[in-house]
Scaffold this motif. Sequence first.
Motif, short mmCIF file in Angstrom:
data_model
loop_
_atom_site.label_atom_id
_atom_site.label_comp_id
_atom_site.label_asym_id
_atom_site.label_seq_id
_atom_site.Cartn_x
_atom_site.Cartn_y
_atom_site.Cartn_z
N MET A 24 10.55 7.75 -36.71
CA MET A 24 11.90 8.11 -37.16
C MET A 24 12.68 8.81 -36.05
O MET A 24 13.86 8.51 -35.81
N ASN B 3 8.91 15.63 -27.03
CA ASN B 3 7.86 15.23 -27.96
C ASN B 3 6.53 15.80 -27.48
O ASN B 3 6.28 15.89 -26.28
N ARG B 4 5.71 16.20 -28.45
CA ARG B 4 4.41 16.80 -28.11
C ARG B 4 3.62 15.87 -27.18
O ARG B 4 3.03 16.30 -26.20
N THR B 5 3.60 14.57 -27.50
CA THR B 5 2.94 13.60 -26.63
C THR B 5 4.03 13.03 -25.72
O THR B 5 4.87 12.24 -26.15
N LYS C 236 5.82 9.32 -25.26
CA LYS C 236 6.78 8.70 -26.21
C LYS C 236 8.23 8.90 -25.78
O LYS C 236 9.13 8.22 -26.26
N LEU D 24 9.88 16.16 -37.25
CA LEU D 24 8.44 16.27 -37.03
C LEU D 24 7.70 15.84 -38.29
O LEU D 24 8.31 15.51 -39.31
N LEU D 25 6.39 15.86 -38.19
CA LEU D 25 5.58 15.29 -39.27
C LEU D 25 5.77 16.02 -40.60
O LEU D 25 6.01 15.41 -41.64
N GLU E 155 4.71 25.27 -35.98
CA GLU E 155 3.90 25.25 -34.74
C GLU E 155 4.77 25.00 -33.52
O GLU E 155 4.64 25.67 -32.50
N THR F 173 10.53 16.01 -43.47
CA THR F 173 10.37 16.04 -44.92
C THR F 173 9.64 17.32 -45.35
O THR F 173 8.59 17.65 -44.82
N1 FVH Z 1 9.15 6.80 -41.00
C1 FVH Z 1 9.63 6.73 -42.23
O1 FVH Z 1 9.73 5.66 -42.82
C2 FVH Z 1 10.08 7.97 -43.00
C3 FVH Z 1 11.44 7.78 -43.62
C4 FVH Z 1 11.92 9.00 -44.37
C5 FVH Z 1 11.74 10.28 -43.56
N2 FVH Z 1 10.44 10.37 -42.98
C6 FVH Z 1 10.13 11.69 -42.44
O2 FVH Z 1 10.57 11.85 -41.08
C7 FVH Z 1 9.68 12.73 -40.40
C8 FVH Z 1 9.17 12.07 -39.13
O3 FVH Z 1 8.61 10.83 -39.51
P1 FVH Z 1 8.09 9.79 -38.42
O4 FVH Z 1 8.17 8.45 -39.03
O5 FVH Z 1 8.79 9.98 -37.13
O6 FVH Z 1 6.56 10.27 -38.31
P2 FVH Z 1 5.50 9.97 -37.15
O7 FVH Z 1 5.78 8.68 -36.51
O8 FVH Z 1 4.17 10.20 -37.74
O9 FVH Z 1 5.80 11.12 -36.07
C9 FVH Z 1 5.50 12.48 -36.30
C10 FVH Z 1 6.10 13.32 -35.21
O10 FVH Z 1 5.72 14.70 -35.42
C11 FVH Z 1 5.10 15.18 -34.22
N3 FVH Z 1 4.15 16.21 -34.55
C12 FVH Z 1 3.19 16.18 -35.49
N4 FVH Z 1 2.54 17.36 -35.53
C13 FVH Z 1 3.10 18.14 -34.59
C14 FVH Z 1 2.89 19.47 -34.15
N5 FVH Z 1 1.93 20.23 -34.70
N6 FVH Z 1 3.67 19.97 -33.16
C15 FVH Z 1 4.64 19.21 -32.60
N7 FVH Z 1 4.90 17.94 -32.96
C16 FVH Z 1 4.14 17.42 -33.95
C17 FVH Z 1 4.49 13.95 -33.61
O11 FVH Z 1 4.19 14.21 -32.25
P3 FVH Z 1 3.10 13.30 -31.46
O12 FVH Z 1 1.98 13.01 -32.45
O13 FVH Z 1 3.81 12.07 -31.05
O14 FVH Z 1 2.66 14.16 -30.35
C18 FVH Z 1 5.60 12.93 -33.81
O15 FVH Z 1 6.64 13.14 -32.89
C19 FVH Z 1 8.53 13.06 -41.37
O16 FVH Z 1 8.75 14.33 -41.94
C20 FVH Z 1 8.64 11.97 -42.41
O17 FVH Z 1 8.18 12.35 -43.69
C21 FVH Z 1 10.06 9.24 -42.16
#
Ligand code: FVH
Length: 306
Positions: A29, A48-50, A53, A83-84, A91, A108
Amino acid sequence: MVWVCTSLIGMDIHSTSKNPVTLLGLGDMGTALARAWLAAGHPLTVWNRTPEKAEPLAGQGARTVAGPAEAVAAATGPIVLCLLDDASVGEALDGIDLHGKDVINLTTSTPAQAQQRARWAEDRGARFLDGGIMAIPPMIGRPETGGYIFYSGDHALFERHREALAVPAGAEFVGEDPGHAALHDIALLSAMTGMFAGITHAFALVGPEKDLDRARFATLLAEWLGAMSGAAHGMAAQLESGGYTEGVTSNLAMMAAANDTLLATARDQSVDPRLLTPYMELMRLRVAQGHGDEGLAGAVGLLGGE
Ligand code: FVH
């Protein structure tokens, strides 16, 4: 001619003076949001943490930074979090100075988490808006798909950044309580879950029929659900007025009786009715309470939440 030139120069200046956006989180997203802001000409800083990306976005004009503290310190416009979950927001921003910053959290959350996160941000001197995204990544930056984002919290902050917020999807402000965007988001997602349960049951029912055209069936299913979704307006009117029998065209007693036919068909087709029975039980209970002449609004109170 002079006027035309001045006007064109004016347009040029305008197109390069878009509000800068800072975005933390480049999952599916976050990446879609980033692309939409870049495409619309907003200067964009991403973290981004990683870090890998962020690389494709750097190639498209985004400025990348090494950490969230650097991103926040450099921000002069909205700092958008995608974020997730709520814990990852805590964090990522732990110990970072937010004084004077505009924080917009699209992660979310539950309504209670959003309210608590608003207090957390304000205690750190930030202005705060919470958001709930009603779209999936392919809908972002494509207004024709009808995606939008609920916002709640600081209304002045919403107005200040409305133009940038409207870039990825429609921007819908739903109140100053910071929990309201999440409440709308989760309520709509909950309704969607019930709809998916119904669709799952319907496909299970027709599953064994070898000569059934599933594409045609899907069209009929989608059209029927669309037609029936208008019931939400009737329920809202009855819940407002308290007159649960007003304007009822299909009453609960009739629907409860029809449920027996639905269950008998599930049995005949060897389909587990578990996705339907909790709701049918609620309807049966309301009829047993003597309210068979009502529509569906009376069942709402049986779930609590009042
Ligand atoms: N994708 C969708 O269909 C839905 C549509 C509706 C809204 N949601 C919400 O949007 C939020 C983000 O969703 P996303 O699709 O981008 O999720 P991921 O691809 O899993 O990416 C997660 C990102 O969060 C980072 N992250 C996770 N934990 C941490 C942490 N402890 N510290 C810093 N960053 C963190 C993760 O980083 P990395 O794994 O790449 O290093 C990603 O950037 C979510 O709330 C949905 O519910 C999406």
